[in-house]
Design an enzyme around this catalytic site. Structure first.
Site, PDB file in Angstrom:
ATOM      1  N   SER A  23       0.857  -1.180   0.000  1.00 10.92           N
ATOM      2  CA  SER A  23       0.000   0.000   0.000  1.00 10.92           C
ATOM      3  C   SER A  23       0.894   1.232   0.000  1.00 10.92           C
ATOM      4  O   SER A  23       1.818   1.335   0.808  1.00 10.92           O
ATOM      5  CB  SER A  23      -0.890   0.009   1.244  1.00 10.92           C
ATOM      6  OG  SER A  23      -1.346   1.337   1.480  1.00 10.92           O
ATOM      7  N   MET A 152     -10.858  -5.975   6.634  1.00 17.09           N
ATOM      8  CA  MET A 152     -10.099  -4.853   7.202  1.00 17.09           C
ATOM      9  C   MET A 152      -9.838  -5.095   8.678  1.00 17.09           C
ATOM     10  O   MET A 152     -10.768  -5.336   9.451  1.00 17.09           O
ATOM     11  CB  MET A 152     -10.855  -3.543   7.012  1.00 17.09           C
ATOM     12  CG  MET A 152     -10.994  -3.201   5.540  1.00 17.09           C
ATOM     13  SD  MET A 152     -10.547  -1.512   5.147  1.00 17.09           S
ATOM     14  CE  MET A 152      -8.968  -1.279   5.880  1.00 17.09           C
ATOM     15  N   ASP A 191      -6.215  -6.334   5.230  1.00 21.73           N
ATOM     16  CA  ASP A 191      -5.708  -4.968   5.089  1.00 21.73           C
ATOM     17  C   ASP A 191      -5.748  -4.245   6.433  1.00 21.73           C
ATOM     18  O   ASP A 191      -6.824  -4.098   7.028  1.00 21.73           O
ATOM     19  CB  ASP A 191      -6.588  -4.230   4.062  1.00 21.73           C
ATOM     20  CG  ASP A 191      -6.069  -2.831   3.744  1.00 21.73           C
ATOM     21  OD1 ASP A 191      -4.942  -2.499   4.152  1.00 21.73           O
ATOM     22  OD2 ASP A 191      -6.810  -2.081   3.072  1.00 21.73           O
TER      23      ASP A 191
END
Ligand code: DX5
Ligand code: ZN
Length: 352
Positions: A23, A152, A191
């Site tokens: 990322s 997430m 993530d």
């Protein structure tokens, strides 16, 4: 004719199952082209692009134009993670920009199915992402359309937050099972908060792609090493979980070859190691925080496969040292000579 620059060599193909998506949220946003090239040359498997609209999340990043510009800078797959309230308004632009996958959030208040269909019709992978508080059951209406489930493990919006282990435990393996109707291709991405400290847990839950943000961009950190560590630890976790919690690489059983006070244990350890047999010493007996290291006994451990060879060469020496230890104890343990922990010998120093 200007000579064409040689194409950069891509890192050697990665073994194992876990993949790392870099990322760029915490990279230098003034030089994103450099960031994606660097992530590529340091061995990332793909690039994760966090798009935020200041509405779905309280932060703003970049849009399809930036994604399009980055498309020309790397050969790695681009995963767009759209943390935006109205992805339907921009989906065509993101597809035109060259994203390989587009993941939207299941919590948005817009019809989701047409967006997923649009992504798939363009030949890209379609994903749904879940905030930490959203259950997997929210995905149910879209199950057959999903190529990616993104779990997430932080609240979306910012890099550098703490990993939510409970969320991972509750959802990652379950998401993997949820996609089991797909024989090929469907992936679970995790993530938020992933680094060498959390990768083993996430890998043990069978995550396919680990998104790593801030851990890659820490000043002075070796990015390539972090990527390799995350991948290797994730694979180790996976193998370990598959193997019912037993270390997957067969490790030689260790046997106790001698039990001696530390100065004598270290002496024998050094002599045995110089013969090419690895030897370790550990405090003997039950945990006793009061016992002084110089006075207590230490176990000298060897790989079981080397026990016979060690006995041939060192049994007499061991018996001599046991007698020496008994005499030292009988004399009231006078201060022993300081014997440092032996340094493992180099190949040229072996005495086979
Ligand atoms: C957070 C983003 C993440 C973030 C990950 O909203 O979706 O992709 O960049 O960064 P770290 O690894 O620092 O949690
Ligand atoms: Zn993200």
């Amino acid at each position: 004719m200007p000579s064409r620059r040689a194409a950069p060599t891509l890192p050697t193909k990665t073994l194992g199952r876990a993949r790392v998506a870099a990322s760029i949220l915490d990279a230098d946003l003034g030089n994103l082209a450099h960031a994606v090239r660097r992530a590529q040359s340091e061995g990332a498997d793909r690039i994760h692009l966090d798009v935020m609209d200041g509405h779905f999340v309280p932060n703003l990043t970049f849009g399809p134009k930036t994604v399009k510009a980055l498309r020309r800078r790397t050969r790695l797959p681009l995963d767009a993670h759209l943390m935006i309230s109205e992805p339907d308004r921009y989906i065509d632009e993101f597809l035109d920009a060259g994203c390989d996958s587009v993941t939207i959030h299941v919590e948005i208040k817009r019809p989701i199915e047409p967006i997923l269909r649009r992504i798939r019709a363009a030949g890209r992978a379609a994903g749904l992402s879940l905030r930490p508080g959203t259950p997997l059951t929210a995905l149910e209406p879209y199950r057959s359309l999903l190529d990616i489930v993104m779990v997430m493990t932080v609240e979306p919006g910012f890099g550098g937050q703490a990993f939510m282990a409970d969320v991972a435990r509750a959802k990652v393996l379950a998401a993997r099972e949820y996609l089991s109707h797909k024989l090929h291709g469907a992936e679970v991405h995790v993530d938020g908060g992933i680094s060498r400290d959390t990768a083993e847990l996430v890998g043990g839950l069978a995550a396919d792609v680990l998104v790593v943000g801030s851990a890659l961009w820490i000043k002075g950190r070796d990015m390539g090493r972090e990527i390799r560590l995350v991948r290797a630890l994730a694979d180790e976790g996976y193998q370990y979980a598959l193997n019912g919690g037993v270390p997957p690489i067969p490790r030689d059983r260790m046997v106790t070859f001698a039990t001696l006070p530390r100065h004598l244990a270290r002496t024998l350890q050094g002599e045995i190691e110089r013969s090419g047999i690895p030897a370790f010493i550990f405090r003997s007996g039950p945990l006793d925080l009061e016992a002084l290291d110089e006075e207590r006994d230490w176990d000298l451990l060897l790989p079981a496969s080397s026990e016979g060879a060690a006995a041939d060469r060192f049994a007499a020496r061991r018996d001599g040292l046991h007698a020496e230890a008994a005499a030292w104890r009988a004399a009231g343990m006078p201060t022993p000579p300081y014997v440092p922990a032996p340094v493992p010998p180099q190949p040229g120093e072996l005495d086979p």
